[in-house]
Design a protein around this motif. Structure first.
Motif, PDB file in Angstrom:
ATOM      1  N   GLU A   1       0.779  -1.244   0.093  1.00 22.57           N
ATOM      2  CA  GLU A   1      -0.013   0.095  -0.019  1.00 22.57           C
ATOM      3  C   GLU A   1       1.045   1.166   0.073  1.00 22.57           C
ATOM      4  N   PHE A   2       0.818   1.909  -1.251  1.00 23.91           N
ATOM      5  CA  PHE A   2       1.506   3.366  -1.167  1.00 23.91           C
ATOM      6  C   PHE A   2       0.305   4.324  -0.467  1.00 23.91           C
ATOM      7  N   LEU A   3       1.401   5.218   0.296  1.00 28.01           N
ATOM      8  CA  LEU A   3       0.466   6.080   1.403  1.00 28.01           C
ATOM      9  C   LEU A   3       1.307   7.495   0.790  1.00 28.01           C
ATOM     10  N   TYR A   4       0.531   8.538   0.445  1.00 31.73           N
ATOM     11  CA  TYR A   4       0.840   9.706  -0.154  1.00 31.73           C
ATOM     12  C   TYR A   4      -0.204  10.930   0.883  1.00 31.73           C
ATOM     13  N   PRO A   5       0.621  11.813   1.055  1.00 29.98           N
ATOM     14  CA  PRO A   5      -0.216  12.622   1.933  1.00 29.98           C
ATOM     15  C   PRO A   5      -1.379  13.324   1.209  1.00 29.98           C
ATOM     16  N   LEU A   6      -2.373  13.625   1.846  1.00 35.50           N
ATOM     17  CA  LEU A   6      -3.805  14.324   1.338  1.00 35.50           C
ATOM     18  C   LEU A   6      -4.236  15.224   2.344  1.00 35.50           C
ATOM     19  N   GLY A   7      -4.244  16.560   1.813  1.00 29.77           N
ATOM     20  CA  GLY A   7      -4.664  17.516   2.775  1.00 29.77           C
ATOM     21  C   GLY A   7      -3.779  18.141   3.509  1.00 29.77           C
ATOM     22  N   ASP A   8      -4.211  19.003   4.513  1.00 25.77           N
ATOM     23  CA  ASP A   8      -3.294  19.968   5.373  1.00 25.77           C
ATOM     24  C   ASP A   8      -2.898  19.166   6.796  1.00 25.77           C
ATOM     25  N   ASN A   9      -3.644  18.224   7.002  1.00 26.94           N
ATOM     26  CA  ASN A   9      -3.134  17.377   8.507  1.00 26.94           C
ATOM     27  C   ASN A   9      -2.952  15.916   8.075  1.00 26.94           C
TER      28      ASN A   9
ATOM     29  N   ILE B   1       0.733  11.399   7.257  1.00 22.10           N
ATOM     30  CA  ILE B   1       2.171  10.920   6.255  1.00 22.10           C
ATOM     31  C   ILE B   1       3.015  12.012   6.418  1.00 22.10           C
ATOM     32  N   THR B   2       2.603  13.192   6.345  1.00 17.64           N
ATOM     33  CA  THR B   2       3.350  14.356   6.159  1.00 17.64           C
ATOM     34  C   THR B   2       4.679  14.460   7.068  1.00 17.64           C
ATOM     35  N   GLY B   3       4.542  14.284   8.497  1.00 17.78           N
ATOM     36  CA  GLY B   3       5.417  14.190   9.407  1.00 17.78           C
ATOM     37  C   GLY B   3       6.739  13.354   9.061  1.00 17.78           C
ATOM     38  N   PHE B   4       5.910  11.864   8.775  1.00 16.84           N
ATOM     39  CA  PHE B   4       7.055  10.800   8.319  1.00 16.84           C
ATOM     40  C   PHE B   4       7.818  11.116   7.303  1.00 16.84           C
ATOM     41  N   LEU B   5       7.029  11.627   6.201  1.00 18.10           N
ATOM     42  CA  LEU B   5       7.979  12.076   5.103  1.00 18.10           C
ATOM     43  C   LEU B   5       9.184  13.421   5.194  1.00 18.10           C
ATOM     44  N   GLU B   6       8.772  14.011   6.172  1.00 14.21           N
ATOM     45  CA  GLU B   6       9.775  15.041   6.552  1.00 14.21           C
ATOM     46  C   GLU B   6      10.923  14.305   7.231  1.00 14.21           C
ATOM     47  N   LYS B   7      10.561  13.476   8.280  1.00 15.23           N
ATOM     48  CA  LYS B   7      11.682  12.710   8.612  1.00 15.23           C
ATOM     49  C   LYS B   7      12.394  11.665   7.772  1.00 15.23           C
ATOM     50  N   ASN B   8      11.758  11.335   6.912  1.00 16.99           N
ATOM     51  CA  ASN B   8      12.201  10.277   5.815  1.00 16.99           C
ATOM     52  C   ASN B   8      11.967  10.849   4.473  1.00 16.99           C
TER      53      ASN B   8
ATOM     54  N   ALA C   1      13.174  10.257   1.485  1.00 19.15           N
ATOM     55  CA  ALA C   1      13.031   9.347   0.397  1.00 19.15           C
ATOM     56  C   ALA C   1      11.948   8.454   0.543  1.00 19.15           C
ATOM     57  N   GLY C   2      11.139   8.581   1.552  1.00 20.49           N
ATOM     58  CA  GLY C   2      10.061   7.440   1.976  1.00 20.49           C
ATOM     59  C   GLY C   2      10.568   6.399   2.945  1.00 20.49           C
ATOM     60  N   GLY C   3       9.604   5.610   2.983  1.00 18.33           N
ATOM     61  CA  GLY C   3       9.992   4.103   4.028  1.00 18.33           C
ATOM     62  C   GLY C   3       8.628   3.489   4.310  1.00 18.33           C
ATOM     63  N   ILE C   4       9.127   2.410   4.870  1.00 20.55           N
ATOM     64  CA  ILE C   4       7.921   1.573   5.419  1.00 20.55           C
ATOM     65  C   ILE C   4       7.188   1.966   6.522  1.00 20.55           C
ATOM     66  N   HIS C   5       5.917   2.291   6.423  1.00 22.86           N
ATOM     67  CA  HIS C   5       5.374   2.983   7.419  1.00 22.86           C
ATOM     68  C   HIS C   5       4.536   2.102   8.593  1.00 22.86           C
ATOM     69  N   HIS C   6       3.993   1.151   8.004  1.00 24.25           N
ATOM     70  CA  HIS C   6       3.581   0.122   9.106  1.00 24.25           C
ATOM     71  C   HIS C   6       3.139  -1.062   8.316  1.00 24.25           C
ATOM     72  N   ILE C   7       2.951  -2.231   9.112  1.00 25.31           N
ATOM     73  CA  ILE C   7       2.440  -3.379   8.412  1.00 25.31           C
ATOM     74  C   ILE C   7       1.122  -3.778   9.059  1.00 25.31           C
ATOM     75  N   CYS C   8       0.409  -4.694   8.471  1.00 23.87           N
ATOM     76  CA  CYS C   8      -1.094  -4.998   8.659  1.00 23.87           C
ATOM     77  C   CYS C   8      -1.343  -6.185   8.888  1.00 23.87           C
ATOM     78  N   TYR C   9      -1.644  -6.849  10.064  1.00 21.38           N
ATOM     79  CA  TYR C   9      -2.356  -8.260  10.257  1.00 21.38           C
ATOM     80  C   TYR C   9      -3.661  -8.375  10.308  1.00 21.38           C
ATOM     81  N   GLU C  10      -4.081  -9.298   9.631  1.00 23.39           N
ATOM     82  CA  GLU C  10      -5.671  -9.614   9.790  1.00 23.39           C
ATOM     83  C   GLU C  10      -6.026 -10.168  11.280  1.00 23.39           C
ATOM     84  N   VAL C  11      -6.989  -9.854  11.624  1.00 25.16           N
ATOM     85  CA  VAL C  11      -7.465 -10.754  12.739  1.00 25.16           C
ATOM     86  C   VAL C  11      -9.049 -11.026  12.803  1.00 25.16           C
ATOM     87  N   ASP C  12      -9.578 -11.938  13.346  1.00 22.09           N
ATOM     88  CA  ASP C  12     -10.882 -12.588  13.227  1.00 22.09           C
ATOM     89  C   ASP C  12     -11.913 -11.427  14.014  1.00 22.09           C
TER      90      ASP C  12
END
Lengths: 134, 134
Positions: free
Chosen positions: A54-62, A65-72, A74-85
Protein backbone atom coordinates in the motif's frame (compact mmCIF):
# COMPACT_ATOMS: atom_id res chain seq x y z
CA UNK A 1 -4.45 -14.90 16.82
CA UNK A 2 -2.93 -12.90 13.97
CA UNK A 3 -3.78 -14.21 10.53
CA UNK A 4 -2.65 -13.09 7.08
CA UNK A 5 -0.33 -10.19 6.44
CA UNK A 6 -2.91 -7.93 4.80
CA UNK A 7 -0.42 -5.36 3.51
CA UNK A 8 2.86 -3.54 3.92
CA UNK A 9 2.40 0.25 3.77
CA UNK A 10 5.17 2.37 2.23
CA UNK A 11 5.05 6.16 2.50
CA UNK A 12 6.28 7.55 -0.82
CA UNK A 13 7.43 11.08 -1.64
CA UNK A 14 6.29 10.89 -5.29
CA UNK A 15 3.22 8.75 -5.88
CA UNK A 16 3.36 8.85 -9.68
CA UNK A 17 7.03 7.86 -9.69
CA UNK A 18 6.44 5.01 -7.24
CA UNK A 19 3.55 3.67 -9.35
CA UNK A 20 5.57 3.94 -12.55
CA UNK A 21 8.51 2.14 -10.97
CA UNK A 22 6.48 -0.75 -9.58
CA UNK A 23 4.50 -1.06 -12.81
CA UNK A 24 7.57 -0.73 -15.02
CA UNK A 25 10.91 -1.79 -13.56
CA UNK A 26 9.38 -4.18 -11.01
CA UNK A 27 6.62 -5.41 -13.33
CA UNK A 28 3.84 -5.47 -10.73
CA UNK A 29 0.09 -4.92 -10.95
CA UNK A 30 -0.55 -1.40 -9.64
CA UNK A 31 -4.04 -0.05 -8.99
CA UNK A 32 -5.46 3.44 -9.37
CA UNK A 33 -4.95 6.14 -6.71
CA UNK A 34 -7.78 6.42 -4.18
CA UNK A 35 -8.21 9.55 -2.08
CA UNK A 36 -9.09 8.83 1.53
CA UNK A 37 -9.89 12.27 2.95
CA UNK A 38 -10.98 10.82 6.31
CA UNK A 39 -7.46 9.41 6.72
CA UNK A 40 -5.49 12.24 5.12
CA UNK A 41 -3.92 9.98 2.52
CA UNK A 42 -4.07 9.00 -1.10
CA UNK A 43 -3.49 5.26 -1.37
CA UNK A 44 -2.43 2.97 -4.20
CA UNK A 45 -2.41 -0.81 -3.91
CA UNK A 46 0.21 -2.99 -5.55
CA UNK A 47 -1.27 -6.46 -5.95
CA UNK A 48 1.20 -9.27 -5.27
CA UNK A 49 0.17 -12.94 -5.54
CA UNK A 50 -0.06 -13.37 -1.75
CA UNK A 51 -0.51 -9.88 -0.27
CA UNK A 52 -0.50 -6.17 -1.10
CA UNK A 53 1.83 -3.22 -0.91
CA UNK A 54 0.00 0.00 0.00
CA UNK A 55 1.57 3.27 -1.08
CA UNK A 56 0.67 6.18 1.20
CA UNK A 57 0.88 9.78 0.04
CA UNK A 58 -0.25 12.86 2.01
CA UNK A 59 -3.69 14.29 1.27
CA UNK A 60 -4.79 17.60 2.77
CA UNK A 61 -3.25 19.77 5.46
CA UNK A 62 -3.23 17.39 8.41
CA UNK A 63 -2.01 14.17 6.85
CA UNK A 64 -0.39 11.69 9.25
CA UNK A 65 2.12 10.98 6.47
CA UNK A 66 3.52 14.50 6.18
CA UNK A 67 5.64 14.28 9.32
CA UNK A 68 6.88 10.81 8.39
CA UNK A 69 8.08 12.08 5.01
CA UNK A 70 9.75 15.08 6.65
CA UNK A 71 11.77 12.66 8.76
CA UNK A 72 12.24 10.22 5.85
CA UNK A 73 12.43 12.31 2.67
CA UNK A 74 13.12 9.29 0.45
CA UNK A 75 10.06 7.53 1.90
CA UNK A 76 10.02 4.37 3.97
CA UNK A 77 7.99 1.52 5.35
CA UNK A 78 5.27 3.09 7.49
CA UNK A 79 3.43 0.08 8.95
CA UNK A 80 2.45 -3.53 8.45
CA UNK A 81 -1.10 -4.82 8.79
CA UNK A 82 -2.10 -8.17 10.27
CA UNK A 83 -5.61 -9.55 9.92
CA UNK A 84 -7.52 -10.72 12.99
CA UNK A 85 -10.90 -12.44 13.20
CA UNK A 86 -12.23 -10.39 16.11
CA UNK A 87 -10.68 -6.98 16.64
CA UNK A 88 -12.26 -6.36 20.04
CA UNK A 89 -11.01 -9.68 21.37
CA UNK A 90 -7.57 -8.92 19.90
CA UNK A 91 -7.50 -5.51 21.56
CA UNK A 92 -8.52 -6.87 24.93
CA UNK A 93 -5.92 -9.65 24.75
CA UNK A 94 -3.14 -7.23 23.81
CA UNK A 95 -4.06 -4.66 26.42
CA UNK A 96 -4.15 -7.42 29.05
CA UNK A 97 -0.55 -8.21 28.01
CA UNK A 98 0.38 -4.55 28.57
CA UNK A 99 0.57 -3.47 24.92
CA UNK A 100 -0.58 0.04 24.08
CA UNK A 101 -3.27 0.69 21.49
CA UNK A 102 -2.99 4.09 19.80
CA UNK A 103 -5.69 6.75 20.00
CA UNK A 104 -8.87 6.15 21.97
CA UNK A 105 -8.46 2.39 21.90
CA UNK A 106 -11.70 2.03 19.96
CA UNK A 107 -11.48 0.51 16.46
CA UNK A 108 -12.11 2.86 13.53
CA UNK A 109 -13.13 2.26 9.97
CA UNK A 110 -9.88 1.99 7.99
CA UNK A 111 -9.05 2.72 4.37
CA UNK A 112 -10.54 -0.63 3.29
CA UNK A 113 -13.86 -0.11 5.07
CA UNK A 114 -12.91 -2.61 7.78
CA UNK A 115 -12.40 -2.06 11.51
CA UNK A 116 -8.79 -1.26 12.36
CA UNK A 117 -6.57 -0.44 15.32
CA UNK A 118 -2.94 0.63 15.52
CA UNK A 119 -0.51 -0.68 18.13
CA UNK A 120 2.30 1.36 19.65
CA UNK A 121 5.58 0.77 17.78
CA UNK A 122 7.63 0.95 20.99
CA UNK A 123 5.77 -2.12 22.25
CA UNK A 124 6.32 -4.08 18.99
CA UNK A 125 9.99 -3.96 18.01
CA UNK A 126 9.82 -0.43 16.64
CA UNK A 127 7.23 -1.50 14.12
CA UNK A 128 3.88 0.26 13.72
CA UNK A 129 1.29 -2.54 13.49
CA UNK A 130 -2.23 -2.14 12.15
CA UNK A 131 -4.77 -4.82 13.02
CA UNK A 132 -7.66 -5.20 10.61
CA UNK A 133 -10.75 -7.29 11.24
CA UNK A 134 -10.81 -9.68 8.29
CA UNK B 1 8.30 -9.44 -12.64
CA UNK B 2 8.12 -9.48 -8.86
CA UNK B 3 6.11 -12.34 -7.42
CA UNK B 4 5.18 -13.18 -3.86
CA UNK B 5 6.23 -11.17 -0.84
CA UNK B 6 8.57 -13.76 0.64
CA UNK B 7 9.00 -12.04 4.00
CA UNK B 8 9.16 -8.82 6.00
CA UNK B 9 12.35 -8.61 8.07
CA UNK B 10 12.22 -6.88 11.45
CA UNK B 11 15.43 -6.14 13.36
CA UNK B 12 14.72 -6.79 17.04
CA UNK B 13 16.70 -5.71 20.10
CA UNK B 14 15.66 -8.72 22.19
CA UNK B 15 15.09 -11.91 20.23
CA UNK B 16 13.64 -13.92 23.10
CA UNK B 17 11.18 -11.16 23.96
CA UNK B 18 10.10 -10.76 20.33
CA UNK B 19 9.51 -14.51 20.00
CA UNK B 20 7.59 -14.65 23.26
CA UNK B 21 5.42 -11.70 22.23
CA UNK B 22 4.55 -13.08 18.80
CA UNK B 23 3.92 -16.56 20.22
CA UNK B 24 1.98 -15.25 23.20
CA UNK B 25 0.18 -11.94 22.83
CA UNK B 26 -0.07 -12.17 19.04
CA UNK B 27 -0.71 -15.92 18.95
CA UNK B 28 1.49 -16.67 15.94
CA UNK B 29 3.54 -19.74 14.97
CA UNK B 30 7.16 -18.87 15.76
CA UNK B 31 10.08 -21.08 14.68
CA UNK B 32 13.39 -21.82 16.40
CA UNK B 33 16.34 -19.40 16.20
CA UNK B 34 18.82 -20.21 13.42
CA UNK B 35 22.35 -18.81 13.51
CA UNK B 36 23.56 -17.61 10.12
CA UNK B 37 27.24 -16.84 10.73
CA UNK B 38 27.86 -16.07 7.05
CA UNK B 39 25.32 -13.25 7.31
CA UNK B 40 26.07 -12.07 10.84
CA UNK B 41 22.55 -12.69 12.04
CA UNK B 42 20.41 -15.02 14.06
CA UNK B 43 17.03 -15.37 12.37
CA UNK B 44 13.63 -16.54 13.55
CA UNK B 45 10.71 -17.01 11.21
CA UNK B 46 7.13 -16.24 12.17
CA UNK B 47 4.84 -18.26 9.92
CA UNK B 48 1.74 -16.40 8.80
CA UNK B 49 -0.86 -18.05 6.53
CA UNK B 50 0.37 -16.16 3.45
CA UNK B 51 3.96 -15.05 4.15
CA UNK B 52 6.61 -14.86 6.86
CA UNK B 53 8.02 -12.34 9.29
CA UNK B 54 11.77 -12.72 9.75
CA UNK B 55 13.29 -11.48 13.00
CA UNK B 56 16.90 -10.41 12.64
CA UNK B 57 19.26 -10.26 15.60
CA UNK B 58 22.99 -9.50 15.49
CA UNK B 59 25.42 -12.44 15.49
CA UNK B 60 29.16 -11.88 15.85
CA UNK B 61 31.26 -8.73 15.73
CA UNK B 62 30.46 -7.47 12.24
CA UNK B 63 26.74 -7.95 12.02
CA UNK B 64 24.95 -5.74 9.49
CA UNK B 65 22.16 -5.40 12.08
CA UNK B 66 24.26 -3.81 14.83
CA UNK B 67 24.33 -0.36 13.23
CA UNK B 68 20.64 -0.52 12.41
CA UNK B 69 19.80 -1.24 16.06
CA UNK B 70 22.09 1.57 17.23
CA UNK B 71 20.04 3.95 15.08
CA UNK B 72 16.74 2.26 16.00
CA UNK B 73 17.12 0.99 19.58
CA UNK B 74 13.52 -0.26 19.75
CA UNK B 75 14.05 -2.21 16.51
CA UNK B 76 12.34 -1.62 13.20
CA UNK B 77 11.48 -3.00 9.80
CA UNK B 78 14.79 -3.69 8.08
CA UNK B 79 13.76 -4.88 4.61
CA UNK B 80 11.10 -6.60 2.55
CA UNK B 81 11.79 -9.50 0.19
CA UNK B 82 10.12 -10.06 -3.16
CA UNK B 83 10.45 -13.33 -5.04
CA UNK B 84 11.57 -13.34 -8.68
CA UNK B 85 11.77 -16.25 -11.11
CA UNK B 86 15.16 -15.32 -12.59
CA UNK B 87 17.40 -13.16 -10.44
CA UNK B 88 19.94 -12.39 -13.18
CA UNK B 89 17.20 -11.21 -15.54
CA UNK B 90 15.70 -9.15 -12.72
CA UNK B 91 19.06 -7.55 -11.97
CA UNK B 92 19.72 -6.70 -15.59
CA UNK B 93 16.27 -5.21 -16.02
CA UNK B 94 16.57 -3.07 -12.89
CA UNK B 95 20.06 -1.88 -13.70
CA UNK B 96 18.91 -0.95 -17.20
CA UNK B 97 16.26 1.23 -15.50
CA UNK B 98 19.00 2.94 -13.47
CA UNK B 99 18.38 1.22 -10.13
CA UNK B 100 21.38 0.45 -7.97
CA UNK B 101 22.12 -3.07 -6.77
CA UNK B 102 24.07 -3.18 -3.49
CA UNK B 103 27.52 -4.78 -3.18
CA UNK B 104 29.21 -6.34 -6.18
CA UNK B 105 25.97 -6.70 -8.10
CA UNK B 106 26.39 -10.48 -8.14
CA UNK B 107 23.73 -12.55 -6.36
CA UNK B 108 24.77 -14.29 -3.15
CA UNK B 109 23.37 -17.24 -1.29
CA UNK B 110 20.93 -15.81 1.27
CA UNK B 111 19.74 -17.05 4.63
CA UNK B 112 17.29 -19.47 2.94
CA UNK B 113 19.90 -21.04 0.64
CA UNK B 114 18.49 -19.17 -2.36
CA UNK B 115 20.16 -16.55 -4.59
CA UNK B 116 19.50 -13.03 -3.35
CA UNK B 117 20.31 -9.42 -4.19
CA UNK B 118 19.62 -6.20 -2.32
CA UNK B 119 18.46 -2.99 -4.02
CA UNK B 120 19.44 0.51 -2.90
CA UNK B 121 16.76 2.00 -0.60
CA UNK B 122 17.23 5.48 -2.05
CA UNK B 123 16.07 4.14 -5.42
CA UNK B 124 13.00 2.39 -3.94
CA UNK B 125 11.05 4.83 -1.75
CA UNK B 126 13.46 4.53 1.18
CA UNK B 127 12.78 0.82 1.42
CA UNK B 128 15.55 -1.79 1.39
CA UNK B 129 14.38 -4.51 -1.01
CA UNK B 130 15.75 -8.04 -1.17
CA UNK B 131 15.08 -10.05 -4.31
CA UNK B 132 15.13 -13.82 -3.88
CA UNK B 133 15.09 -16.32 -6.72
CA UNK B 134 12.05 -18.47 -5.96
Amino acid sequence: MIGRLNHVAIAVPDLDAACAQYRGALGAVVGAPQDEPDHGVTVVFVELPNTKIEFLYPLGDNSPITGFLEKNPAGGIHHICYEVDDIMAARDRLQAEGARVLGSGEPKIGAHGKLVLFLHPKDFNGCLIELEEA
